[in-house]
Structures are given as structure tokens and as C-alpha cells.
Write an enzyme that holds these catalytic residues in place. Sequence first.
Site, mmCIF file in Angstrom:
data_model
loop_
_atom_site.group_PDB
_atom_site.id
_atom_site.type_symbol
_atom_site.label_atom_id
_atom_site.label_comp_id
_atom_site.label_asym_id
_atom_site.label_seq_id
_atom_site.Cartn_x
_atom_site.Cartn_y
_atom_site.Cartn_z
ATOM 1 N N ALA A 100 0.823 -1.212 0.000
ATOM 2 C CA ALA A 100 0.000 0.000 0.000
ATOM 3 C C ALA A 100 0.858 1.264 0.000
ATOM 4 O O ALA A 100 0.430 2.300 -0.508
ATOM 5 C CB ALA A 100 -0.965 -0.003 1.179
ATOM 6 N N THR A 101 2.059 1.199 0.564
ATOM 7 C CA THR A 101 2.929 2.379 0.516
ATOM 8 C C THR A 101 3.216 2.748 -0.933
ATOM 9 O O THR A 101 3.053 3.906 -1.344
ATOM 10 C CB THR A 101 4.249 2.118 1.274
ATOM 11 N N GLN B 208 -6.657 -0.897 5.135
ATOM 12 C CA GLN B 208 -7.320 -1.520 6.278
ATOM 13 C C GLN B 208 -8.739 -1.963 5.940
ATOM 14 O O GLN B 208 -9.302 -2.809 6.639
ATOM 15 C CB GLN B 208 -7.373 -0.543 7.467
ATOM 16 N N SER C 3 -3.086 -3.565 0.466
ATOM 17 C CA SER C 3 -1.898 -4.280 0.917
ATOM 18 C C SER C 3 -2.294 -5.693 1.323
ATOM 19 O O SER C 3 -3.239 -5.874 2.092
ATOM 20 C CB SER C 3 -1.307 -3.547 2.123
ATOM 21 N N HIS D 139 -0.725 -7.926 3.213
ATOM 22 C CA HIS D 139 -0.436 -8.413 4.576
ATOM 23 C C HIS D 139 -1.404 -7.890 5.625
ATOM 24 O O HIS D 139 -1.326 -8.280 6.787
ATOM 25 C CB HIS D 139 1.029 -8.137 4.964
ATOM 26 N N THR E 197 9.606 -7.517 -12.825
ATOM 27 C CA THR E 197 8.995 -8.846 -12.785
ATOM 28 C C THR E 197 8.104 -8.970 -11.554
ATOM 29 O O THR E 197 8.521 -8.631 -10.449
ATOM 30 C CB THR E 197 10.096 -9.924 -12.743
ATOM 31 N N CYS F 22 3.911 2.622 12.760
ATOM 32 C CA CYS F 22 4.951 3.333 12.031
ATOM 33 C C CYS F 22 5.570 4.459 12.848
ATOM 34 O O CYS F 22 6.645 4.915 12.535
ATOM 35 C CB CYS F 22 4.390 3.886 10.738
#
Length: 404
Positions: free
Chosen positions: A75-76, A183, A203, A205, A244, A330
Amino acid sequence: MALKVPIYMDYHATTPVDPEVLEAMLPYFREHFGNPSSRTHVFGWTAEAAVEKAREQLSTLIGCKPMEVVFTSGATESNNLAVKGIAWASRDRGNHIITTGIEHHAVLDTCRRLEKEGCDVTYLPVDRSGLVNPVQVEQAITDRTILVSVIAAHNEIGTIQPLAEIGRICKARGVPFHADAAQALGRISLRVDDVHANLLSFSAHKLYGPKGVGALYVRNARPAVKLIPLIDGGGQERGRRSGTQNVPGIIGFGKACEVASRVMAEEAERLTKLRERLKAGILQRIDGVYLNGHPERRLPGNLNLSFAGVDGEALLLSMKDVAVSSGSACTSTRMEPSYVLLALGVGGELASASIRFGLGRWSTEEEVDYTIEKLRERVGRLRAMSSGWPGTVERMANARQASA
Ligand SMILES: *Cc1c(COP(=O)(O)O)cnc(C)c1O
């Protein structure tokens, strides 16, 4: 079932990979290791077919076309691609970006950099529960506005924004709308047409997929949103993200979306109950506890509380067998109070006394009950050690009223 410590209660920071997801990924490390861009043999075709299946699995979950999905490293990167990509591609049309003061650093710091490059950024305020007012979005739009970016569901306070209303306004005014939905994906229902989004960041994860993979949804409308890529090279992902592809990661992400499509509704109901149990248990047993974020419009597994008269860091350190966080993960290396809570109008003292609880797929009632009991004991001990207590509670209650 016996209770196992340490207990993981930080599902907003990351989630463990679902066994079903891991199972789906494994063959793509060795057996089917091909490069999806290899067009001349079966190794490449197999990898490509698997990546395209994952693209479909994500698009099914959010109600878009597979071709509108760009796989990224997380997501970053998706947030950077959305915000910088639009800003760089729109220089002839405008330089004004509208966002909020409570965005994740991936959006906030991207906007800060763009300001150095000559962009004007409006950081909208939020109310006490963390909600953005759609009317203020509308009022902030000018004919130089090139993007509105709002976090869909908050990683720290769990607040879910009125995306549909904001999206409708942006659509009517012809301004591209981006939401950081890291989220939200897999936790609450999110359909691209319901929220009128042009761009959405995800994201893997955060929804029981692997780390290091994510996606950006880019609406294929007319006129199409123009994005300048962050990474140039082989032209993968329709030229929007060269390099890739992380094939096993993407397969895992796709599988995680499929699992979420299946279990999301039931899981949300279970986690809401569990979250309410945690909240009620803490509020009943401990005085001077305040809820941060919205009482109802919040992520099912999210609870964010401030404990008056207690330093959040000290409380975290004394709760070694329950993994929770203070502020967002973070910024937890810094000792500053959370900028998000400050933006909500929570005073510095209470903002520094906050704990974020994140419940998820494997959270249990036993874990919740154990956490309540541990907190009661530790908060009591920390308060007994600090001379200010119980005067602190009154002082904070007064400060809170004064600021409300
Ligand atoms: C975790 C998170 C991110 C960053 O995602 P990564 O995939 O770890 O880069 C961005 N925004 C929000 C809201 C998040 O929760």
C-alpha cells in the site's frame, strides 16, 4: 483450549498468513517458478495464468474489471503511485491536492514531498470521532484540484469514512478520488462503484496475505485517469509498474481475497462482538478510560482507548504478553503522542496514554478476557506508582470537556 502467550492483538500492523493462502503460494516458488512475461514457453504461461487468476480474485472482491488492477509491492507504493502519479501527470491542469490530516504516512509524506515540488495541499480537519465532513471536501475543491485522497478505514482509530458521499462529490466535480483502503479491504464491504473511487490502494499483509505485495485499483473510465509510473522498465502491469511481478506474493494476495470474499461478513460480526466484549470489560473494570475514534463507524476488530494517568509506552512495556501498540506502528519508535489523536482534538496527555487493540481472524474470547484482567492489574499498578493519580483523572476529564 489452553491460552497461549504472547497474545497477538495488533492485527492492524500486520496479520499472519492464512494457511490456505500459504498452501496456494508454495508451488510458485519452485514448481511453477516461471516469469509471467516469458511468452515463449509453458513456464511463463503457467505463471501468467496464475497472476491473472489473482487479478480476478481481487477484482471480484471489489467489483472492478481485472484489467483495472495494478500489482505493486504494497500500500505504501500504491499510495505513492496514486498521488505522485496523478500529480506528475496533471501538471498542465492543476497542482491542488485535497487530503486529510489523519492519513497514513505513505500519503501524508508523499503530499509533503509534492509540496516541495510546487503542489498546494489542503489537509482537511476531522471531527472528534475522526470523520471527514464531505461538505468540507466540496468546499475545498477548486478548478486547480487534481486529486482528493482520503483514508477509507483508519489503521489507528478504526474510523470508517463516508467514502460514497465524498466519491459522489468528486465525481460530480470531475476530480479523481483516491482512497487508501489498506485496512478496509477484506474487513468491510468495499465496491468501487459504491464509493465512486478512481483509485484505491491495498496491501496483502493486512488481510492474511504475505508482506511485500499490494495493488492499486485504477478505474478505466473515460476520460481515463493519467498516471506517470514511479518505476520504468519492462512495461509490466500495463506499463504502470515495471519489474517482474512477485508471483508467489500475488498468488497469495489473490487467495487472501478469495478467502475474504467467503468469510468477511461472518468474521466482521464475530470481531465486532469480541471488540465490544473487550471494550465493555475494560470500561467496567477500569476508571478514567476514554474511547478514541467513532463508537460505531469503525473497523470490526479495532479498539483504541486512552488510559488517563498512565503513559501509553509504560503500559505497553508492562503488558509484555499481549502484543498491542500505542499510536500507529509506524510512529511507535518515536515517543511523540499520535498525530492522529491530536488531530481529533484529544489532548497531549490522553493522546500519549492511548493503546490500539487490533483483533483478527484468530483472536479468541479467552484472549480478550485475559487482556482485560491484565490491563486492570497493570493500569492499577502504574497509577499507584504515579503520585498524580487519582487527581489526574479529574484533570483530564476537565481538559477533555474544555476541548470538546
Ligand atoms: C499498512 C498500511 C499502509 C502501508 O502498507 P504496506 O503494504 O505495509 O506498505 C498504508 N496505509 C494504511 C492505512 C495501512 O494500514
